[in-house]
Design a protein around this motif. Structure first.
Motif, PDB file in Angstrom:
ATOM      1  N   TYR A 198       0.837  -1.191   0.000  1.00  0.00           N
ATOM      2  CA  TYR A 198       0.000   0.000   0.000  1.00  0.00           C
ATOM      3  C   TYR A 198       0.872   1.241   0.000  1.00  0.00           C
ATOM      4  O   TYR A 198       1.969   1.241   0.552  1.00  0.00           O
ATOM      5  CB  TYR A 198      -0.890   0.046   1.247  1.00  0.00           C
ATOM      6  CG  TYR A 198      -1.992  -0.967   1.243  1.00  0.00           C
ATOM      7  CD1 TYR A 198      -3.249  -0.660   0.729  1.00  0.00           C
ATOM      8  CD2 TYR A 198      -1.795  -2.238   1.765  1.00  0.00           C
ATOM      9  CE1 TYR A 198      -4.276  -1.589   0.736  1.00  0.00           C
ATOM     10  CE2 TYR A 198      -2.810  -3.172   1.778  1.00  0.00           C
ATOM     11  CZ  TYR A 198      -4.047  -2.842   1.267  1.00  0.00           C
ATOM     12  OH  TYR A 198      -5.058  -3.766   1.276  1.00  0.00           O
ATOM     13  N   GLU A 199       0.348   2.307  -0.585  1.00  0.00           N
ATOM     14  CA  GLU A 199       0.983   3.610  -0.523  1.00  0.00           C
ATOM     15  C   GLU A 199       0.080   4.543   0.263  1.00  0.00           C
ATOM     16  O   GLU A 199      -1.115   4.656  -0.029  1.00  0.00           O
ATOM     17  CB  GLU A 199       1.206   4.169  -1.931  1.00  0.00           C
ATOM     18  CG  GLU A 199       2.244   3.399  -2.703  1.00  0.00           C
ATOM     19  CD  GLU A 199       2.492   3.945  -4.089  1.00  0.00           C
ATOM     20  OE1 GLU A 199       3.577   3.656  -4.625  1.00  0.00           O
ATOM     21  OE2 GLU A 199       1.607   4.646  -4.641  1.00  0.00           O
ATOM     22  N   PHE A 200       0.655   5.196   1.248  1.00  0.00           N
ATOM     23  CA  PHE A 200      -0.053   6.163   2.074  1.00  0.00           C
ATOM     24  C   PHE A 200       0.388   7.546   1.628  1.00  0.00           C
ATOM     25  O   PHE A 200       1.583   7.822   1.514  1.00  0.00           O
ATOM     26  CB  PHE A 200       0.234   5.899   3.554  1.00  0.00           C
ATOM     27  CG  PHE A 200      -0.345   4.593   3.998  1.00  0.00           C
ATOM     28  CD1 PHE A 200      -1.599   4.532   4.561  1.00  0.00           C
ATOM     29  CD2 PHE A 200       0.342   3.413   3.785  1.00  0.00           C
ATOM     30  CE1 PHE A 200      -2.161   3.321   4.923  1.00  0.00           C
ATOM     31  CE2 PHE A 200      -0.206   2.194   4.147  1.00  0.00           C
ATOM     32  CZ  PHE A 200      -1.460   2.145   4.713  1.00  0.00           C
ATOM     33  N   LEU A 201      -0.585   8.410   1.372  1.00  0.00           N
ATOM     34  CA  LEU A 201      -0.344   9.671   0.691  1.00  0.00           C
ATOM     35  C   LEU A 201      -0.255  10.857   1.648  1.00  0.00           C
ATOM     36  O   LEU A 201      -0.933  10.883   2.681  1.00  0.00           O
ATOM     37  CB  LEU A 201      -1.465   9.913  -0.326  1.00  0.00           C
ATOM     38  CG  LEU A 201      -1.795   8.712  -1.226  1.00  0.00           C
ATOM     39  CD1 LEU A 201      -2.982   9.020  -2.105  1.00  0.00           C
ATOM     40  CD2 LEU A 201      -0.583   8.307  -2.050  1.00  0.00           C
ATOM     41  N   ASP A 202       0.562  11.828   1.269  1.00  0.00           N
ATOM     42  CA  ASP A 202       0.725  13.074   2.029  1.00  0.00           C
ATOM     43  C   ASP A 202       1.139  12.837   3.475  1.00  0.00           C
ATOM     44  O   ASP A 202       0.647  13.504   4.392  1.00  0.00           O
ATOM     45  CB  ASP A 202      -0.561  13.913   1.969  1.00  0.00           C
ATOM     46  CG  ASP A 202      -0.856  14.395   0.559  1.00  0.00           C
ATOM     47  OD1 ASP A 202       0.107  14.777  -0.146  1.00  0.00           O
ATOM     48  OD2 ASP A 202      -2.031  14.382   0.153  1.00  0.00           O
ATOM     49  N   VAL A 203       2.035  11.894   3.670  1.00  0.00           N
ATOM     50  CA  VAL A 203       2.555  11.596   5.012  1.00  0.00           C
ATOM     51  C   VAL A 203       3.719  12.559   5.292  1.00  0.00           C
ATOM     52  O   VAL A 203       4.707  12.560   4.552  1.00  0.00           O
ATOM     53  CB  VAL A 203       3.031  10.130   5.111  1.00  0.00           C
ATOM     54  CG1 VAL A 203       3.633   9.852   6.474  1.00  0.00           C
ATOM     55  CG2 VAL A 203       1.882   9.182   4.808  1.00  0.00           C
ATOM     56  N   PRO A 204       3.611  13.374   6.328  1.00  0.00           N
ATOM     57  CA  PRO A 204       4.696  14.318   6.632  1.00  0.00           C
ATOM     58  C   PRO A 204       5.985  13.581   7.008  1.00  0.00           C
ATOM     59  O   PRO A 204       5.950  12.485   7.571  1.00  0.00           O
ATOM     60  CB  PRO A 204       4.178  15.116   7.826  1.00  0.00           C
ATOM     61  CG  PRO A 204       2.720  14.821   7.912  1.00  0.00           C
ATOM     62  CD  PRO A 204       2.492  13.502   7.240  1.00  0.00           C
ATOM     63  N   ILE A 205       7.108  14.210   6.711  1.00  0.00           N
ATOM     64  CA  ILE A 205       8.407  13.610   7.029  1.00  0.00           C
ATOM     65  C   ILE A 205       8.520  13.307   8.520  1.00  0.00           C
ATOM     66  O   ILE A 205       9.119  12.309   8.909  1.00  0.00           O
ATOM     67  CB  ILE A 205       9.572  14.516   6.544  1.00  0.00           C
ATOM     68  CG1 ILE A 205      10.920  13.825   6.729  1.00  0.00           C
ATOM     69  CG2 ILE A 205       9.558  15.849   7.254  1.00  0.00           C
ATOM     70  CD1 ILE A 205      11.227  12.773   5.736  1.00  0.00           C
ATOM     71  N   GLU A 206       7.905  14.122   9.366  1.00  0.00           N
ATOM     72  CA  GLU A 206       7.964  13.898  10.815  1.00  0.00           C
ATOM     73  C   GLU A 206       7.251  12.602  11.201  1.00  0.00           C
ATOM     74  O   GLU A 206       7.708  11.876  12.085  1.00  0.00           O
ATOM     75  CB  GLU A 206       7.338  15.081  11.569  1.00  0.00           C
ATOM     76  CG  GLU A 206       8.043  16.393  11.359  1.00  0.00           C
ATOM     77  CD  GLU A 206       7.640  17.130  10.086  1.00  0.00           C
ATOM     78  OE1 GLU A 206       8.294  18.151   9.796  1.00  0.00           O
ATOM     79  OE2 GLU A 206       6.698  16.708   9.379  1.00  0.00           O
ATOM     80  N   ALA A 207       6.132  12.315  10.531  1.00  0.00           N
ATOM     81  CA  ALA A 207       5.405  11.069  10.805  1.00  0.00           C
ATOM     82  C   ALA A 207       6.227   9.876  10.354  1.00  0.00           C
ATOM     83  O   ALA A 207       6.283   8.850  11.049  1.00  0.00           O
ATOM     84  CB  ALA A 207       4.043  11.086  10.111  1.00  0.00           C
ATOM     85  N   PHE A 208       6.875   9.997   9.192  1.00  0.00           N
ATOM     86  CA  PHE A 208       7.728   8.903   8.738  1.00  0.00           C
ATOM     87  C   PHE A 208       8.908   8.705   9.687  1.00  0.00           C
ATOM     88  O   PHE A 208       9.252   7.576  10.025  1.00  0.00           O
ATOM     89  CB  PHE A 208       8.243   9.132   7.323  1.00  0.00           C
ATOM     90  CG  PHE A 208       9.337   8.164   6.975  1.00  0.00           C
ATOM     91  CD1 PHE A 208       9.058   6.826   6.794  1.00  0.00           C
ATOM     92  CD2 PHE A 208      10.656   8.579   6.895  1.00  0.00           C
ATOM     93  CE1 PHE A 208      10.075   5.909   6.517  1.00  0.00           C
ATOM     94  CE2 PHE A 208      11.666   7.689   6.615  1.00  0.00           C
ATOM     95  CZ  PHE A 208      11.378   6.340   6.428  1.00  0.00           C
ATOM     96  N   ALA A 209       9.535   9.786  10.112  1.00  0.00           N
ATOM     97  CA  ALA A 209      10.690   9.681  11.012  1.00  0.00           C
ATOM     98  C   ALA A 209      10.297   8.980  12.308  1.00  0.00           C
ATOM     99  O   ALA A 209      11.041   8.135  12.809  1.00  0.00           O
ATOM    100  CB  ALA A 209      11.263  11.062  11.288  1.00  0.00           C
TER     101      ALA A 209
END
Length: 66
Positions: free
Chosen positions: A29-40
């Motif tokens: 799955y691809e999750f869209l518009d995920v902020p870099i802070e959420a990924f970190a």
């Protein structure tokens, strides 16, 4: 720590797309518009599956990659 539910994941900071491959279903799955802070935070989380369920699932639009 390896996850029992998430096989692998990747993030593209240019498009803000978080790609997640799941163990049980084998789906991607691809999750869209995920902020870099959420990924970190996801990347550094000890329990990736728990973090995903609590902070990513049902919070970002997604699409199944076939």
């Amino acid at each position: 720590m390896p996850s029992t539910s998430i096989r692998k994941f990747d993030y593209d900071p240019n498009t803000k797309v978080l790609s997640v491959w799941f163990v049980a279903s084998g789906k991607h799955y691809e999750f869209l518009d995920v902020p870099i802070e959420a990924f970190a935070a996801f990347n550094s989380a000890f329990a990736k599956g728990r973090y995903f369920n609590d902070h990513i699932r049902n919070r970002y639009a997604f699409r199944l990659v076939t």
